[in-house]
Write a protein that holds these residues in place. Sequence first.
Motif, PDB file in Angstrom:
ATOM      1  N   LEU A  64       0.826  -1.211   0.000  1.00 13.55           N
ATOM      2  CA  LEU A  64       0.000   0.000   0.000  1.00 13.55           C
ATOM      3  C   LEU A  64       0.859   1.259   0.000  1.00 13.55           C
ATOM      4  CD1 LEU A  64      -2.756  -1.017   2.568  1.00 13.55           C
ATOM      5  CD2 LEU A  64      -3.104  -0.552   0.129  1.00 13.55           C
ATOM      6  N   TRP A  65       1.892   1.248   0.807  1.00 15.71           N
ATOM      7  CA  TRP A  65       2.786   2.399   0.901  1.00 15.71           C
ATOM      8  C   TRP A  65       3.471   2.660  -0.446  1.00 15.71           C
ATOM      9  CZ3 TRP A  65       8.201   2.761   0.634  1.00 15.71           C
ATOM     10  CH2 TRP A  65       8.737   3.983   1.050  1.00 15.71           C
ATOM     11  N   GLU A  66       3.946   1.591  -1.096  1.00 16.46           N
ATOM     12  CA  GLU A  66       4.581   1.753  -2.406  1.00 16.46           C
ATOM     13  C   GLU A  66       3.598   2.316  -3.428  1.00 16.46           C
ATOM     14  OE1 GLU A  66       6.237  -2.022  -3.519  1.00 16.46           O
ATOM     15  OE2 GLU A  66       7.959  -1.792  -2.193  1.00 16.46           O
ATOM     16  N   ARG A  67       2.359   1.852  -3.395  1.00 17.22           N
ATOM     17  CA  ARG A  67       1.351   2.338  -4.336  1.00 17.22           C
ATOM     18  C   ARG A  67       1.062   3.819  -4.095  1.00 17.22           C
ATOM     19  NH1 ARG A  67      -4.872   0.525  -4.552  1.00 17.22           N
ATOM     20  NH2 ARG A  67      -4.847   1.874  -2.751  1.00 17.22           N
ATOM     21  N   GLN A  68       0.928   4.204  -2.833  1.00 14.16           N
ATOM     22  CA  GLN A  68       0.662   5.610  -2.532  1.00 14.16           C
ATOM     23  C   GLN A  68       1.849   6.487  -2.944  1.00 14.16           C
ATOM     24  OE1 GLN A  68      -2.570   5.032  -2.414  1.00 14.16           O
ATOM     25  NE2 GLN A  68      -2.696   6.800  -1.083  1.00 14.16           N
ATOM     26  N   HIS A  69       3.050   6.000  -2.730  1.00 16.64           N
ATOM     27  CA  HIS A  69       4.237   6.762  -3.151  1.00 16.64           C
ATOM     28  C   HIS A  69       4.290   6.872  -4.672  1.00 16.64           C
ATOM     29  CE1 HIS A  69       7.217   8.065  -0.105  1.00 16.64           C
ATOM     30  NE2 HIS A  69       6.359   7.449   0.689  1.00 16.64           N
ATOM     31  N   ALA A  70       3.945   5.806  -5.359  1.00 16.26           N
ATOM     32  CA  ALA A  70       3.961   5.843  -6.831  1.00 16.26           C
ATOM     33  C   ALA A  70       2.970   6.878  -7.346  1.00 16.26           C
ATOM     34  CB  ALA A  70       3.623   4.467  -7.401  1.00 16.26           C
ATOM     35  N   ARG A  71       1.834   6.980  -6.719  1.00 17.25           N
ATOM     36  CA  ARG A  71       0.817   7.938  -7.155  1.00 17.25           C
ATOM     37  C   ARG A  71       1.254   9.371  -6.868  1.00 17.25           C
ATOM     38  NH1 ARG A  71      -5.398   7.306  -7.212  1.00 17.25           N
ATOM     39  NH2 ARG A  71      -5.822   8.995  -8.642  1.00 17.25           N
ATOM     40  N   ALA A  72       2.028   9.559  -5.815  1.00 15.92           N
ATOM     41  CA  ALA A  72       2.466  10.898  -5.419  1.00 15.92           C
ATOM     42  C   ALA A  72       3.645  11.413  -6.248  1.00 15.92           C
ATOM     43  CB  ALA A  72       2.843  10.896  -3.937  1.00 15.92           C
ATOM     44  N   ARG A  73       4.279  10.524  -6.957  1.00 17.71           N
ATOM     45  CA  ARG A  73       5.474  10.928  -7.717  1.00 17.71           C
ATOM     46  C   ARG A  73       5.114  11.863  -8.857  1.00 17.71           C
ATOM     47  NH1 ARG A  73       9.770   6.336  -8.414  1.00 17.71           N
ATOM     48  NH2 ARG A  73      10.226   7.762 -10.088  1.00 17.71           N
ATOM     49  N   SER A  74       6.049  12.743  -9.168  1.00 15.02           N
ATOM     50  CA  SER A  74       5.822  13.689 -10.265  1.00 15.02           C
ATOM     51  C   SER A  74       5.827  12.979 -11.621  1.00 15.02           C
ATOM     52  CB  SER A  74       6.885  14.789 -10.235  1.00 15.02           C
ATOM     53  OG  SER A  74       8.173  14.214 -10.355  1.00 15.02           O
ATOM     54  N   ASP A  75       6.533  11.854 -11.705  1.00 16.75           N
ATOM     55  CA  ASP A  75       6.558  11.094 -12.957  1.00 16.75           C
ATOM     56  C   ASP A  75       5.619   9.886 -12.856  1.00 16.75           C
ATOM     57  OD1 ASP A  75       8.116   9.789 -11.077  1.00 16.75           O
ATOM     58  OD2 ASP A  75       9.586   9.083 -12.532  1.00 16.75           O
ATOM     59  N   TYR A  76       4.399  10.151 -12.422  1.00 23.79           N
ATOM     60  CA  TYR A  76       3.361   9.137 -12.221  1.00 23.79           C
ATOM     61  C   TYR A  76       3.231   8.243 -13.450  1.00 23.79           C
ATOM     62  CZ  TYR A  76      -1.390   7.286 -11.689  1.00 23.79           C
ATOM     63  OH  TYR A  76      -2.485   6.475 -11.625  1.00 23.79           O
ATOM     64  N   ASP A  77       3.262   6.928 -13.204  1.00 24.85           N
ATOM     65  CA  ASP A  77       3.175   5.920 -14.270  1.00 24.85           C
ATOM     66  C   ASP A  77       1.893   5.117 -14.080  1.00 24.85           C
ATOM     67  OD1 ASP A  77       3.560   3.880 -16.130  1.00 24.85           O
ATOM     68  OD2 ASP A  77       5.028   2.823 -14.889  1.00 24.85           O
ATOM     69  N   GLU A  79       0.563   2.620 -15.673  1.00 32.92           N
ATOM     70  CA  GLU A  79       0.738   1.169 -15.771  1.00 32.92           C
ATOM     71  C   GLU A  79       1.403   0.607 -14.518  1.00 32.92           C
ATOM     72  OE1 GLU A  79       2.673  -0.069 -19.358  1.00 32.92           O
ATOM     73  OE2 GLU A  79       1.310   1.109 -20.613  1.00 32.92           O
ATOM     74  N   GLY A  80       2.393   1.298 -14.023  1.00 30.60           N
ATOM     75  CA  GLY A  80       3.053   0.869 -12.790  1.00 30.60           C
ATOM     76  C   GLY A  80       2.090   0.912 -11.614  1.00 30.60           C
ATOM     77  N   TYR A  81       1.248   1.941 -11.600  1.00 24.44           N
ATOM     78  CA  TYR A  81       0.258   2.067 -10.535  1.00 24.44           C
ATOM     79  C   TYR A  81      -0.749   0.918 -10.597  1.00 24.44           C
ATOM     80  CZ  TYR A  81      -3.151   4.124  -7.380  1.00 24.44           C
ATOM     81  OH  TYR A  81      -4.025   4.335  -6.336  1.00 24.44           O
ATOM     82  N   THR A  82      -1.162   0.549 -11.788  1.00 24.75           N
ATOM     83  CA  THR A  82      -2.097  -0.568 -11.967  1.00 24.75           C
ATOM     84  C   THR A  82      -1.469  -1.868 -11.477  1.00 24.75           C
ATOM     85  OG1 THR A  82      -3.147   0.534 -13.830  1.00 24.75           O
ATOM     86  CG2 THR A  82      -3.446  -1.850 -13.669  1.00 24.75           C
ATOM     87  N   ARG A  83      -0.197  -2.064 -11.790  1.00 22.62           N
ATOM     88  CA  ARG A  83       0.517  -3.258 -11.319  1.00 22.62           C
ATOM     89  C   ARG A  83       0.601  -3.263  -9.793  1.00 22.62           C
ATOM     90  NH1 ARG A  83       4.787  -2.120 -13.520  1.00 22.62           N
ATOM     91  NH2 ARG A  83       6.080  -1.594 -11.759  1.00 22.62           N
ATOM     92  N   LEU A  84       0.882  -2.107  -9.193  1.00 23.37           N
ATOM     93  CA  LEU A  84       0.958  -2.021  -7.734  1.00 23.37           C
ATOM     94  C   LEU A  84      -0.418  -2.246  -7.086  1.00 23.37           C
ATOM     95  CD1 LEU A  84       3.434   0.967  -7.345  1.00 23.37           C
ATOM     96  CD2 LEU A  84       3.860  -1.433  -6.755  1.00 23.37           C
ATOM     97  N   THR A  85      -1.464  -1.806  -7.770  1.00 20.83           N
ATOM     98  CA  THR A  85      -2.819  -2.030  -7.262  1.00 20.83           C
ATOM     99  C   THR A  85      -3.137  -3.528  -7.250  1.00 20.83           C
ATOM    100  OG1 THR A  85      -3.564   0.142  -7.973  1.00 20.83           O
ATOM    101  CG2 THR A  85      -5.264  -1.526  -7.628  1.00 20.83           C
ATOM    102  N   ALA A  86      -2.762  -4.218  -8.304  1.00 23.13           N
ATOM    103  CA  ALA A  86      -2.977  -5.674  -8.346  1.00 23.13           C
ATOM    104  C   ALA A  86      -2.196  -6.358  -7.231  1.00 23.13           C
ATOM    105  CB  ALA A  86      -2.567  -6.227  -9.709  1.00 23.13           C
ATOM    106  N   GLN A  87      -1.000  -5.883  -6.986  1.00 24.97           N
ATOM    107  CA  GLN A  87      -0.184  -6.437  -5.899  1.00 24.97           C
ATOM    108  C   GLN A  87      -0.881  -6.197  -4.550  1.00 24.97           C
ATOM    109  OE1 GLN A  87       3.733  -4.717  -5.671  1.00 24.97           O
ATOM    110  NE2 GLN A  87       4.306  -5.943  -3.903  1.00 24.97           N
ATOM    111  N   CYS A  88      -1.484  -5.036  -4.390  1.00 21.54           N
ATOM    112  CA  CYS A  88      -2.202  -4.732  -3.145  1.00 21.54           C
ATOM    113  C   CYS A  88      -3.379  -5.676  -2.942  1.00 21.54           C
ATOM    114  CB  CYS A  88      -2.682  -3.279  -3.135  1.00 21.54           C
ATOM    115  SG  CYS A  88      -1.342  -2.103  -2.902  1.00 21.54           S
ATOM    116  N   TYR A  89      -4.088  -5.987  -4.025  1.00 21.87           N
ATOM    117  CA  TYR A  89      -5.206  -6.928  -3.913  1.00 21.87           C
ATOM    118  C   TYR A  89      -4.713  -8.303  -3.449  1.00 21.87           C
ATOM    119  CZ  TYR A  89      -8.241  -3.620  -6.389  1.00 21.87           C
ATOM    120  OH  TYR A  89      -8.972  -2.521  -6.757  1.00 21.87           O
TER     121      TYR A  89
END
Length: 160
Positions: A64-77, A79-89
């Motif tokens: 969850l922390w990695e996903r939230q950090h990925a979303r907060a980044r200025s170079d938001y990705d 596809e990477g966020y979607t992958r992290l969301t699947a990992q969270c599930y």
Amino acid sequence: MDIALAVALVAVAGTLLGSLVSGRAQQRAGLAAVAATATHDTRRAQLDSVTELADAISVHRRALWERQHARARSDYDPEGYTRLTAQCYATRAAVTRPLTALRVLIPDPDVRAAADHMVTVTYAIRDTEHTAAAADKARAEAVTAHDEFVTAAGRYLAQT
């Protein structure tokens, strides 16, 4: 002859009584061994539920922390966020079994409350603002709740 018969009857009665007493003692020893094994197995299952839940929630907290950090980044990705969301599930699903086992195996209300609080605070990471600072703060609260859970569970297991 009467004395010989009486002696034989006493000997037979003594043998039968000795067999009964010996058999009862063996039965009680066997029951005690079964009870000790059952107690050991229950304690092992309780400890396993605590450690598996603590481990699963730690992995989920990190995801969850990695996903939230990925979303907060200025170079938001996205596809990477979607992958992290699947990992969270996946990591959230891994929390369910040990949490259920803990609720079934540990009747202590303090341990259950600490487990529920830990899970709730960890799940709340996903609802934080999309800033690194907010994710870090939520993670720190979840780590504290995790430590409180481990302390409560350790106290309970030390008493049993």
